[in-house]
Write an enzyme that holds these catalytic residues in place. Structure first.
Site, PDB file in Angstrom:
ATOM      1  CD  GLU A  22      80.864  12.740  35.991  1.00 17.51           C
ATOM      2  OE1 GLU A  22      80.952  11.651  35.030  1.00 17.51           O
ATOM      3  OE2 GLU A  22      80.185  13.791  35.811  1.00 17.51           O
ATOM      4  CE  LYS A  83      78.782   9.442  28.096  1.00 13.87           C
ATOM      5  NZ  LYS A  83      78.424  10.419  27.176  1.00 13.87           N
ATOM      6  CB  VAL A 103      75.136  12.128  35.971  1.00 12.75           C
ATOM      7  CG1 VAL A 103      74.188  12.531  36.991  1.00 12.75           C
ATOM      8  CG2 VAL A 103      76.333  13.276  35.932  1.00 12.75           C
ATOM      9  CG  ASP A 135      71.547  12.551  22.162  1.00  9.70           C
ATOM     10  OD1 ASP A 135      71.386  12.084  23.343  1.00  9.70           O
ATOM     11  OD2 ASP A 135      72.350  12.959  21.939  1.00  9.70           O
ATOM     12  CB  SER A 137      71.526  12.884  29.363  1.00 13.65           C
ATOM     13  OG  SER A 137      72.310  12.093  30.053  1.00 13.65           O
ATOM     14  CB  ALA A 138      70.360   7.776  30.718  1.00 16.91           C
ATOM     15  CG  ASP A 139      73.298  12.326  33.282  1.00 15.27           C
ATOM     16  OD1 ASP A 139      73.571  11.329  32.967  1.00 15.27           O
ATOM     17  OD2 ASP A 139      74.054  13.227  32.988  1.00 15.27           O
ATOM     18  CE  LYS A 156      78.908  17.472  30.536  1.00  8.92           C
ATOM     19  NZ  LYS A 156      77.585  16.800  30.876  1.00  8.92           N
TER      20      LYS A 156
END
Ligand code: PSU
Ligand code: MN
Length: 298
Positions: A22, A83, A103, A135, A137-139, A156
């Site tokens: 990435e 981003k 990602v 919130d 992540s779309a990951d 993380k």
């Protein structure tokens, strides 16, 4: 519309193992000028482990799979680089702008290019306070619907790790601990949460990847979690995390700004420790991803 680097083009023709990398970690995850040096080194690690590196980014609206030196230079140094997660891709393409891929977006593009193995640092996930902020992540949703094997050091540690693990379960994304029964915590080797599955050899991971077609779960991803060998000092980590979260809140950071803000907070306040760990992680994940890609291609 995709542009392949010469080595990726050749590898695709020959059916040789390829590892996607990435670019958000380069543009928004590591400080200049070491970000570019690390990106080059990581590509070299993939090659020395028998696979071809395909760093993915959008350059002037064109999806690039494998970056030329000048492209990598722009991703590393141009402050205008956006981003991009999956939802940003159509806007970025239509406007002809340049973007680094997360990602989620990297998985989407890699899979479209026929690449099934991907190395990153730490996955995105559910943020602390997500009950109020929503919130996440779309990951996570990307891994539920994209057939990609992602090698990472867990999620993380800035995240709500147990919530992230629950979401991955709901989304039916398998997680394999590489030589560990514990879910790694990115900067820390152990997030404090157990894993059900452990593999000690890349060969076993390749076999699990392949058996997805036998059981008909070929449309989702797989997470391979490898712990960092030399983790960050836990006391330093915990106090920086507390401070960083408070700083993000008082600066009213939201949405896609949260992760880069917190990573930068760590990098500027840990005396180089978080940087060292982040670089260690991405290098060892690149090596493992290449080894797995080689096994899958056998
Ligand atoms: N791993 C790192 N550094 C990073 C990232 C991962 O070691 O900067 C990036 C990845 O691109 C990941 C993104 O997809 O952080 C997560 O951002 P968000 O929480 O906004 O989805
Ligand atoms: Mn987010």
């Amino acid at each position: 519309m995709m542009r392949f680097s010469a080595e990726v083009e050749t590898a695709r023709k020959d059916g040789a193992p390829i590892v996607a990398l990435e670019s958000t970690i380069i543009s928004h995850g590591l400080p200049r000028p070491m970000n570019r040096e690390v990106a080059i080194e990581v590509e070299e690690i993939v090659r020395s482990n028998g696979a071809v590196p395909a760093t993915i980014a959008i350059i002037d609206g064109v999806t690039c799979v494998g970056l030329a030196e000048t492209d990598l230079e722009r991703i590393s140094n141009d402050r205008e680089i956006v981003k991009a997660s999956i939802r940003d891709l159509p806007v970025v393409a239509a406007r002809g702008i340049s973007a680094a891929t997360t990602v989620a977006a990297t998985s989407h593009i890699a899979s479209a290019a026929g690449i099934s193995v991907f190395a990153t640092g730490g996955l995105g996930g559910v943020h602390r306070g997500a009950r109020e902020t929503w919130d996440e992540s779309a990951d996570l949703s990307a891994l539920a619907s994209i057939p990609i094997l992602v090698v990472c050091a867990g999620a993380k540690s800035i995240l709500d790790v147990p919530a992230t693990l629950e979401r991955l379960e709901t989304l039916s994304v398998p997680i394999i601990g590489y030589r560990t029964n514990r879910f790694p915590g990115f900067y820390l080797a152990d997030s404090g949460y157990p894993l059900e599955y452990r593999c000690d050899e890349a060969e076993e991971i390749a076999a699990i990847w392949k058996s997805r077609s036998d059981v008909g779960t070929i449309n989702s991803g797989l997470v391979v979690a490898q712990p960092v060998t030399n983790e960050m000092d836990r006391t330093v980590h915990d106090s920086l995390l507390k401070e960083g979260l408070a700083a993000a809140e008082s600066a009213r950071i939201s949405s896609k700004g949260v992760t880069p803000f917190l990573l930068e907070y760590f990098h500027t306040h840990s005396n180089g420790e978080s940087m060292r760990v982040n670089v260690d992680i991405i290098k060892s994940n690149a090596a493992l991803a290449a080894t797995i890609a080689v096994e899958i291609s056998k």
